[in-house]
Design a protein around this motif. Structure first.
Motif, PDB file in Angstrom:
ATOM      1  N   PHE A   1       6.754  -2.682  -6.269  1.00 18.96           N
ATOM      2  CA  PHE A   1       7.896  -2.557  -6.029  1.00 18.96           C
ATOM      3  C   PHE A   1       8.378  -1.045  -6.511  1.00 18.96           C
ATOM      4  O   PHE A   1       9.047  -0.177  -5.966  1.00 18.96           O
ATOM      5  N   GLY A   2       8.255  -1.383  -7.921  1.00 21.73           N
ATOM      6  CA  GLY A   2       8.744   0.097  -8.660  1.00 21.73           C
ATOM      7  C   GLY A   2       8.151   1.138  -8.295  1.00 21.73           C
ATOM      8  O   GLY A   2       8.954   2.331  -8.004  1.00 21.73           O
ATOM      9  N   THR A   3       6.738   1.108  -8.112  1.00 19.25           N
ATOM     10  CA  THR A   3       6.202   2.653  -7.524  1.00 19.25           C
ATOM     11  C   THR A   3       6.833   2.850  -6.417  1.00 19.25           C
ATOM     12  O   THR A   3       7.045   4.207  -6.170  1.00 19.25           O
ATOM     13  N   ILE A   4       6.873   1.916  -5.152  1.00 18.72           N
ATOM     14  CA  ILE A   4       7.292   2.510  -3.859  1.00 18.72           C
ATOM     15  C   ILE A   4       8.735   3.211  -4.055  1.00 18.72           C
ATOM     16  O   ILE A   4       8.911   4.173  -3.653  1.00 18.72           O
ATOM     17  N   VAL A   5       9.674   2.449  -4.703  1.00 23.39           N
ATOM     18  CA  VAL A   5      10.905   2.947  -4.958  1.00 23.39           C
ATOM     19  C   VAL A   5      10.762   4.343  -5.653  1.00 23.39           C
ATOM     20  O   VAL A   5      11.536   5.207  -5.256  1.00 23.39           O
TER      21      VAL A   5
ATOM     22  N   ARG B   1      13.387  -2.081   1.858  1.00 20.19           N
ATOM     23  CA  ARG B   1      12.208  -0.955   2.288  1.00 20.19           C
ATOM     24  C   ARG B   1      11.108  -1.049   1.097  1.00 20.19           C
ATOM     25  O   ARG B   1       9.900  -0.879   1.224  1.00 20.19           O
ATOM     26  N   GLY B   2      11.771  -1.073  -0.253  1.00 18.90           N
ATOM     27  CA  GLY B   2      10.905  -1.121  -1.208  1.00 18.90           C
ATOM     28  C   GLY B   2      10.003  -2.124  -1.369  1.00 18.90           C
ATOM     29  O   GLY B   2       8.983  -1.945  -1.731  1.00 18.90           O
ATOM     30  N   VAL B   3      10.544  -3.264  -1.049  1.00 18.54           N
ATOM     31  CA  VAL B   3       9.616  -4.321  -1.191  1.00 18.54           C
ATOM     32  C   VAL B   3       8.303  -4.341  -0.410  1.00 18.54           C
ATOM     33  O   VAL B   3       7.119  -4.738  -0.403  1.00 18.54           O
ATOM     34  N   ASP B   4       8.371  -3.749   1.024  1.00 23.42           N
ATOM     35  CA  ASP B   4       7.318  -3.244   1.632  1.00 23.42           C
ATOM     36  C   ASP B   4       6.903  -4.340   2.510  1.00 23.42           C
ATOM     37  O   ASP B   4       6.863  -5.616   2.156  1.00 23.42           O
ATOM     38  N   ALA B   5       6.179  -4.155   3.622  1.00 24.76           N
ATOM     39  CA  ALA B   5       5.890  -4.962   4.594  1.00 24.76           C
ATOM     40  C   ALA B   5       4.726  -5.949   3.949  1.00 24.76           C
ATOM     41  O   ALA B   5       4.648  -6.977   4.470  1.00 24.76           O
ATOM     42  N   LEU B   6       3.919  -5.291   3.144  1.00 19.60           N
ATOM     43  CA  LEU B   6       2.772  -6.333   2.510  1.00 19.60           C
ATOM     44  C   LEU B   6       3.399  -7.479   1.957  1.00 19.60           C
ATOM     45  O   LEU B   6       2.928  -8.340   2.258  1.00 19.60           O
ATOM     46  N   ILE B   7       4.317  -7.323   1.014  1.00 21.38           N
ATOM     47  CA  ILE B   7       4.807  -8.099   0.303  1.00 21.38           C
ATOM     48  C   ILE B   7       5.550  -9.314   1.334  1.00 21.38           C
ATOM     49  O   ILE B   7       5.610 -10.322   1.172  1.00 21.38           O
ATOM     50  N   TRP B   8       6.597  -8.758   2.116  1.00 22.52           N
ATOM     51  CA  TRP B   8       7.162  -9.470   3.142  1.00 22.52           C
ATOM     52  C   TRP B   8       6.152 -10.171   3.836  1.00 22.52           C
ATOM     53  O   TRP B   8       6.469 -11.688   4.143  1.00 22.52           O
ATOM     54  N   THR B   9       5.089  -9.735   4.264  1.00 25.72           N
ATOM     55  CA  THR B   9       4.091 -10.558   4.924  1.00 25.72           C
ATOM     56  C   THR B   9       3.561 -11.851   4.281  1.00 25.72           C
ATOM     57  O   THR B   9       3.626 -12.935   4.829  1.00 25.72           O
ATOM     58  N   VAL B  10       3.276 -11.516   2.872  1.00 23.52           N
ATOM     59  CA  VAL B  10       2.824 -12.393   1.956  1.00 23.52           C
ATOM     60  C   VAL B  10       3.578 -13.668   1.869  1.00 23.52           C
ATOM     61  O   VAL B  10       3.512 -14.795   1.802  1.00 23.52           O
ATOM     62  N   VAL B  11       5.208 -13.198   1.465  1.00 29.98           N
ATOM     63  CA  VAL B  11       5.957 -14.308   1.332  1.00 29.98           C
ATOM     64  C   VAL B  11       6.484 -14.996   2.681  1.00 29.98           C
ATOM     65  O   VAL B  11       6.391 -16.310   2.402  1.00 29.98           O
ATOM     66  N   LEU B  12       6.493 -14.369   3.783  1.00 26.27           N
ATOM     67  CA  LEU B  12       6.693 -14.943   4.976  1.00 26.27           C
ATOM     68  C   LEU B  12       5.736 -15.912   5.512  1.00 26.27           C
ATOM     69  O   LEU B  12       6.034 -17.045   6.207  1.00 26.27           O
ATOM     70  N   ALA B  13       4.749 -15.432   5.267  1.00 26.30           N
ATOM     71  CA  ALA B  13       3.469 -16.364   5.775  1.00 26.30           C
ATOM     72  C   ALA B  13       3.352 -17.689   5.011  1.00 26.30           C
ATOM     73  O   ALA B  13       3.031 -18.720   5.595  1.00 26.30           O
ATOM     74  N   ARG B  14       4.073 -17.649   3.821  1.00 26.55           N
ATOM     75  CA  ARG B  14       4.099 -19.105   3.152  1.00 26.55           C
ATOM     76  C   ARG B  14       4.889 -19.904   3.871  1.00 26.55           C
ATOM     77  O   ARG B  14       5.109 -21.036   3.812  1.00 26.55           O
ATOM     78  N   ALA B  15       6.251 -19.362   4.435  1.00 24.92           N
ATOM     79  CA  ALA B  15       7.139 -20.256   5.041  1.00 24.92           C
ATOM     80  C   ALA B  15       6.950 -20.579   6.485  1.00 24.92           C
ATOM     81  O   ALA B  15       7.041 -21.533   7.106  1.00 24.92           O
ATOM     82  N   PHE B  16       6.312 -19.432   7.218  1.00 32.74           N
ATOM     83  CA  PHE B  16       6.385 -19.789   8.654  1.00 32.74           C
ATOM     84  C   PHE B  16       4.985 -20.133   9.145  1.00 32.74           C
ATOM     85  O   PHE B  16       4.588 -20.193  10.272  1.00 32.74           O
ATOM     86  N   GLY B  17       3.748 -19.845   8.080  1.00 27.79           N
ATOM     87  CA  GLY B  17       2.578 -19.954   8.477  1.00 27.79           C
ATOM     88  C   GLY B  17       2.041 -18.728   9.263  1.00 27.79           C
ATOM     89  O   GLY B  17       2.626 -17.620   9.626  1.00 27.79           O
TER      90      GLY B  17
ATOM     91  N   LEU C   1      10.315  -6.568  11.002  1.00 28.27           N
ATOM     92  CA  LEU C   1      11.847  -6.676  11.402  1.00 28.27           C
ATOM     93  C   LEU C   1      12.567  -6.361   9.801  1.00 28.27           C
ATOM     94  O   LEU C   1      13.442  -5.506   9.739  1.00 28.27           O
ATOM     95  N   ILE C   2      12.055  -7.004   8.751  1.00 29.01           N
ATOM     96  CA  ILE C   2      12.605  -7.086   7.425  1.00 29.01           C
ATOM     97  C   ILE C   2      12.589  -5.697   7.037  1.00 29.01           C
ATOM     98  O   ILE C   2      13.583  -4.879   6.602  1.00 29.01           O
ATOM     99  N   THR C   3      11.216  -4.951   6.786  1.00 26.51           N
ATOM    100  CA  THR C   3      11.172  -3.844   6.443  1.00 26.51           C
ATOM    101  C   THR C   3      11.932  -2.663   7.009  1.00 26.51           C
ATOM    102  O   THR C   3      12.553  -1.815   6.613  1.00 26.51           O
ATOM    103  N   ASP C   4      11.926  -2.924   8.537  1.00 17.17           N
ATOM    104  CA  ASP C   4      12.452  -1.653   9.065  1.00 17.17           C
ATOM    105  C   ASP C   4      13.896  -1.967   9.184  1.00 17.17           C
ATOM    106  O   ASP C   4      14.487  -0.776   9.509  1.00 17.17           O
ATOM    107  N   THR C   5      14.622  -3.011   8.927  1.00 14.82           N
ATOM    108  CA  THR C   5      16.147  -2.900   8.718  1.00 14.82           C
ATOM    109  C   THR C   5      16.405  -1.950   7.671  1.00 14.82           C
ATOM    110  O   THR C   5      17.430  -1.314   7.874  1.00 14.82           O
ATOM    111  N   GLY C   6      15.617  -1.832   6.551  1.00  9.25           N
ATOM    112  CA  GLY C   6      15.866  -1.049   5.626  1.00  9.25           C
ATOM    113  C   GLY C   6      15.707   0.430   6.111  1.00  9.25           C
ATOM    114  O   GLY C   6      16.680   1.315   5.770  1.00  9.25           O
ATOM    115  N   THR C   7      14.739   0.459   6.723  1.00  4.32           N
ATOM    116  CA  THR C   7      14.563   2.197   7.072  1.00  4.32           C
ATOM    117  C   THR C   7      15.496   2.460   8.031  1.00  4.32           C
ATOM    118  O   THR C   7      16.216   3.413   7.856  1.00  4.32           O
ATOM    119  N   PHE C   8      15.576   1.643   9.092  1.00  2.78           N
ATOM    120  CA  PHE C   8      16.758   2.081  10.248  1.00  2.78           C
ATOM    121  C   PHE C   8      18.173   2.203   9.552  1.00  2.78           C
ATOM    122  O   PHE C   8      18.848   3.145  10.081  1.00  2.78           O
TER     123      PHE C   8
END
Lengths: 291, 437
Positions: free
Chosen positions: A268-272, B288-304, B315-322
């Protein structure tokens, strides 16, 4: 004459008004239909995705916070270890950034040549313009993961497959953005240079590059931001760096969440950090151009 | 201009040239130094040792060819014929390839005078031009051969296992079984598997000829056999591509829908409360900073695993960008148009509708369509991580390390899919904004 215009005027206003209203009606109908189709696509798409997912959306929704909460609470308990863990994963972080930087560098150089060779007026071999354009289209279309996975099979895991994969995609993507800029270059400088007998390379280096450099650098920096994310993701499928460590740390599960947390924080830190630095430089570059 | 002035100007010009020259050399030097550092940091000298060129050769040759296995089980004596050695590619009972002949002695003609004979009592004879006849007999778990001690490079032999690689095909012998692989160009069984009645029929016969399968009309029967092809799994592949595009579509559009109102909150002109503005912007930066990779990892725990997880991660990553892009676009909205609309007595909502939105729409649509294309690629990668779509099929096919023709097929499909989405987004952009790039 006057008679005609007098009797014609109210009628024409009326026809104009009615045709305008009809047009507005039709446009409303079309936008309504488009909206309806869009809503149907979204809803049915969501339902299909929900169906084909292992866990349902509504069941999963209240569990979204569970995993981050577990990770954070465990990391908080072991917060004293976090700096040491972050130091341990720092080399992996360097590797991820290096992958992104090298592939951006190589990709930018490749993209530069592809774009110059694919731009009308600048190309060395004008007949081959479509060929170079197709090459950059294909390079842009290939997702990084495809090349990375194949290369991991041949070259073994590590940073090199990711580097090559990202560089190829970057070259294609940048070639497109570069050629949009270089199409608008002023050809006078190039003509002047060619009148002195300059070679193609000299014409490009001295006539074109100074005109387009700010835009090129700005696009390259933007690409660098994207590539840091890409290199982290590719690590997750087996190419080295932070993503690889993240996958390993996650495979351990509870008890080692502090490692996952340390990697999350680093990533997170790196990306930001790089987003901020690069956007500052990009603003400066584009500002210098407009004034 | 005096001489002194001229001299100073000349001096300044010289210094400028010197600096330019220094920079001109310094940039390539820095790049070179960095690449040298990378050369050692990534251990490129050691790469040659780690690289497995055999893998590369298998990959390239398998991606455009297929092999037919002729296998003799040395315990039961049963002989089976199968494409790629897979059960779903097995020849039906009583059928076998035309290059295999004989009943008591099975003769396999690999072409180019390479002949393998399966003799009774688990004996095998291999005829290779310019090489003495090879005889092998399987006894229990070990092999008895007439091979000399001094062997050429294309034969590897121990008393447990013999492998012979010829340009015409490959032969492996162990105590348990004897196998011959005969190579052919092309993707075998791409249309129909061997158990389908339509296998080997010409296209015109299927389209215009008599019913091949009396129970079904030709075209629908052929379509269904092709669609349910067990070897190439066209149905699953189509679904997987659909899932990948669905992920990109849901993610991009969902992000745009959520980001639009938030964009108003983050724009200085439309949101007077500083705290709210700052909070929204930090939220954008965060997701945006958390990035799709981490969101994927986190969401896969909840939604399989599955397409929904991927769609939500995008959706979550691009909400930040958009959100960031939209709010910037909103700040740059031309005030004159809004003033013009408000001079007609428009209420705030009408001002937004007729003064702001028309200026905004082209920017938003261009961005959304561009992201739709780029997210198709992201969805492929996210699918490989979270388990959904064509990305998953590709990773699985690569991990099994044998179906390289399927890998090649998926790669072609992925590239075609991305290029299609690229074309589609360009076409939609042209239609909706009326400007082609």
């Amino acid at each position: 004459m006057a008679d005609i215009s007098l009797s014609g005027a109210p009628q024409s206003v009326q026809t104009i008004q009615s045709s305008y209203m009809a047009q507005v009606q039709r446009r409303r109908l079309y936008s309504g239909l488009t909206l309806l189709i869009f809503v149907i696509l979204m809803v049915s798409g969501f339902n299909i995705a929900d169906d084909r997912n292992a866990g349902g959306f509504w069941n999963g929704l209240h569990q979204v916070g569970d995993y981050p909460a577990d990770v954070l609470s465990e990391a908080w308990e072991k917060r004293a270890d976090l700096p040491a863990l972050m130091a341990r994963y720092f080399p992996a972080l360097i590797e991820t950034v290096n992958i992104a930087a090298v592939s951006t560098l190589i990709g930018a150089i490749g993209g530069l040549f592809l774009s110059l060779l694919g731009t009308r007026g600048l190309a060395k071999w004008p007949r081959l313009i479509p060929l170079f354009r197709r090459i950059s289209d294909i390079m842009r279309a290939v997702p990084e993961i495809v090349i990375a996975l194949v290369l991991i099979f041949v070259l073994g895991g590590g940073p090199v497959p990711a580097m090559i994969a990202i560089a190829i995609h970057t070259a294609g993507a940048l070639a497109k953005m570069f050629s949009e800029v270089s199409e608008n270059t002023d050809l006078k400088a190039v003509e002047g240079l060619s009148s002195t007998g300059a070679t193609w390379l000299q014409r490009m280096l001295l006539g074109v590059l100074p005109q387009v450099a700010p835009n090129y650098v700005s696009y390259t920096l933007l690409r660098f931001e994207i590539n840091i994310r890409a290199s982290a993701i590719l690590g997750f499928v087996g190419a080295g760096g932070l993503g690889y460590e993240l996958r390993n740390a996650m495979a351990w599960g509870p008890g080692r969440f502090d490692e996952a947390a340390a990697i999350f924080i680093l990533l997170f830190g790196t990306i930001v950090f790089f987003d901020q630095v690069s956007s500052r430089y990009r603003n400066r570059l584009t500002d210098g151009q407009t004034h | 201009m005096t001489t002194i002035e001229l001299d100073t100007t000349k001096l300044r010009a010289d210094r400028l040239f010197q600096r330019k020259r220094l920079v001109g050399f310094a940039i390539p030097a820095v790049i070179l130094a960095y690449l040298t550092y990378i050369f050692f940091a990534f251990d490129l000298p050691g790469l040659a040792g780690r690289a497995n060129m055999d893998n590369a050769v298998t990959l390239v040759s398998d991606s455009w060819s297929h092999k037919v296995h002729v296998t003799r089980d040395n315990r039961s004596g049963e002989i089976s014929y199968a494409v790629e050695g897979e059960r779903k590619g097995r020849y039906p009972e009583g059928a076998r390839p035309a290059w295999v002949t004989g009943d008591e002695v099975i003769t396999i003609d690999l072409g180019g005078d390479h002949i393998v004979r399966y003799l009774p009592e688990n004996r095998t004879e291999i005829e290779i031009p310019n090489f003495p006849l090879i005889e092998v007999r399987a006894e229990g778990r070990s092999l008895v051969t007439n091979l000399p001690d001094d062997l050429p490079g294309w034969i590897s032999a121990s008393n447990r296992r013999i492998g012979i690689t010829t340009p015409e095909g490959r032969i492996t012998l162990t105590g348990a079984r004897t196998e011959v692989f005969n190579y052919f160009p092309g993707w075998e069984l791409f249309w129909f598997t061997l158990d389908s009645p339509y296998h080997g029929q010409s296209l015109s016969k299927i389209l215009f000829g008599e019913r091949v399968d009396p129970a079904r009309p030709n075209i629908s029967g052929a379509m269904s056999d092709w669609w349910n092809n067990a070897m190439w799994r066209h149905k699953d592949v189509a679904w997987a591509i659909g899932e990948t595009i669905l992920m990109a579509f849901l993610g991009t559009m969902g992000a745009a829908i959520i980001a639009l109102p938030l964009g108003f909150l983050a724009a200085k002109r439309f949101s007077p409360i500083m705290l709210l503005r700052a909070a929204t912007r930090r939220l954008f930066d965060f997701v945006r900073g958390v990035d799709a990779l981490i969101w994927t990892v986190v969401l896969a725990r909840a939604f399989g695993p599955g397409p929904l997880t991927g769609a939500l991660a995008i959706l979550i990553t691009d909400t930040g960008t958009f959100g960031k892009i939209f709010s910037e676009a909103l700040e740059n909205v031309d005030q004159k148009q809004i003033e013009g609309v408000s001079s007609t007595g428009a209420k705030p909502l009408q001002r937004y509708r007729f003064g702001v939105i028309p200026q905004l729409v082209p920017v938003l649509l261009a961005q959304i369509l561009y992201f739709l294309e780029s997210n198709t690629r992201s969805a492929t990668i996210i699918g490989a991580i979270t388990g959904g779509g064509i990305g998953l099929m590709l990773t699985q096919a690569i991990q099994t390390q044998k179906d390289w023709e399927e890998v090649a097929y998926y790669i072609v499909l992925i590239i075609a899919m991305v290029m299609f989405m690229d074309w589609l987004s360009g076409w939609l952009r042209g239609k909706l904004i009326g400007r082609k790039d």
